[in-house]
Design a protein around this motif. Sequence first.
Motif, short mmCIF file in Angstrom:
data_model
loop_
_atom_site.label_atom_id
_atom_site.label_comp_id
_atom_site.label_asym_id
_atom_site.label_seq_id
_atom_site.Cartn_x
_atom_site.Cartn_y
_atom_site.Cartn_z
N ALA A 4 0.84 -1.20 0.00
CA ALA A 4 0.00 0.00 0.00
C ALA A 4 0.87 1.24 0.00
O ALA A 4 1.95 1.27 0.59
N VAL A 5 0.38 2.27 -0.67
CA VAL A 5 1.07 3.55 -0.72
C VAL A 5 0.46 4.46 0.33
O VAL A 5 -0.76 4.60 0.41
N THR A 6 1.31 5.05 1.17
CA THR A 6 0.84 6.05 2.13
C THR A 6 1.48 7.38 1.76
O THR A 6 2.60 7.43 1.26
N ILE A 7 0.74 8.44 2.03
CA ILE A 7 1.20 9.80 1.70
C ILE A 7 1.31 10.58 3.00
O ILE A 7 0.43 10.52 3.85
N ARG A 8 2.41 11.32 3.14
CA ARG A 8 2.64 12.12 4.34
C ARG A 8 3.42 13.38 3.98
O ARG A 8 4.03 13.46 2.91
N PRO A 9 3.43 14.36 4.88
CA PRO A 9 4.25 15.55 4.64
C PRO A 9 5.74 15.20 4.73
O PRO A 9 6.14 14.30 5.46
N GLU A 62 5.16 6.72 0.49
CA GLU A 62 5.94 5.63 1.09
C GLU A 62 5.28 4.29 0.79
O GLU A 62 4.06 4.19 0.72
N MET A 63 6.14 3.28 0.64
CA MET A 63 5.70 1.89 0.56
C MET A 63 6.64 1.10 1.46
O MET A 63 7.86 1.25 1.36
N ASP A 64 6.07 0.33 2.34
CA ASP A 64 6.87 -0.47 3.28
C ASP A 64 7.88 0.40 4.03
O ASP A 64 9.02 -0.01 4.26
N GLY A 65 7.48 1.62 4.40
CA GLY A 65 8.34 2.50 5.18
C GLY A 65 9.45 3.18 4.40
O GLY A 65 10.28 3.88 4.97
N ARG A 66 9.49 3.00 3.07
CA ARG A 66 10.52 3.63 2.23
C ARG A 66 9.90 4.73 1.39
O ARG A 66 8.81 4.56 0.85
N SER A 67 10.61 5.84 1.26
CA SER A 67 10.16 6.91 0.37
C SER A 67 10.32 6.45 -1.07
O SER A 67 11.41 6.04 -1.48
N TRP A 84 7.32 13.12 -8.79
CA TRP A 84 8.45 12.25 -9.09
C TRP A 84 8.27 10.91 -8.39
O TRP A 84 7.98 10.88 -7.20
N VAL A 85 8.49 9.83 -9.12
CA VAL A 85 8.37 8.48 -8.57
C VAL A 85 9.68 7.75 -8.85
O VAL A 85 10.18 7.76 -9.98
N ALA A 86 10.22 7.11 -7.82
CA ALA A 86 11.47 6.34 -7.97
C ALA A 86 11.30 5.33 -9.10
O ALA A 86 10.25 4.70 -9.23
N PRO A 87 12.33 5.18 -9.92
CA PRO A 87 12.22 4.28 -11.08
C PRO A 87 11.70 2.88 -10.74
O PRO A 87 10.84 2.36 -11.46
N ARG A 88 12.16 2.28 -9.66
CA ARG A 88 11.72 0.92 -9.31
C ARG A 88 10.29 0.86 -8.81
O ARG A 88 9.71 -0.22 -8.71
#
Length: 167
Positions: A4-9, A62-67, A84-88
Amino acid sequence: MPAAVTIRPARPDESNVLGELGFAAWTTGEISSAAARVDREHVRRHFLAFCTTGWETIRVAEMDGRSVGWGSREHRDNVVTDLWVAPRSQGQGVGKALLDALESDIARAGYKTVELETAAINAGGIRFYERGGYVQVWRKVKFSHGLGQDVEKVRLVKPLGPVEDCI
């Protein structure tokens, strides 16, 4: 199944991580491949500087605690200035989750439309925005401070309610 994707400041202590993430996303995109004459170190410094000074305007995915991505409304108005989204992590709903969060922020601020710009060569990004309800309203050459040169851009707009409420 993707996490799951979470969004935070954003937080000020993660500006370097976010800057590098944005730069990595830029380097793998259509915009970067067409920008052969661009000083890539200048672009990298631009990402890092923005994330250092503009972190308060950034929302982090974040996904699994990673930005894994970030977006911004640099001037706190109805314009999304960065996504911007990380390539992976591309293709896993991160961009949509970020854009949805930014659109919600804009609606809560009382705006009736969302606006954004992207490079005209960014065909994948334009398709992504159009699938989300955005319509192109102009195409022209503008100076890009991040790239340090003129770039052909498109402006896209999306109403946040019934079209008659946006007029």
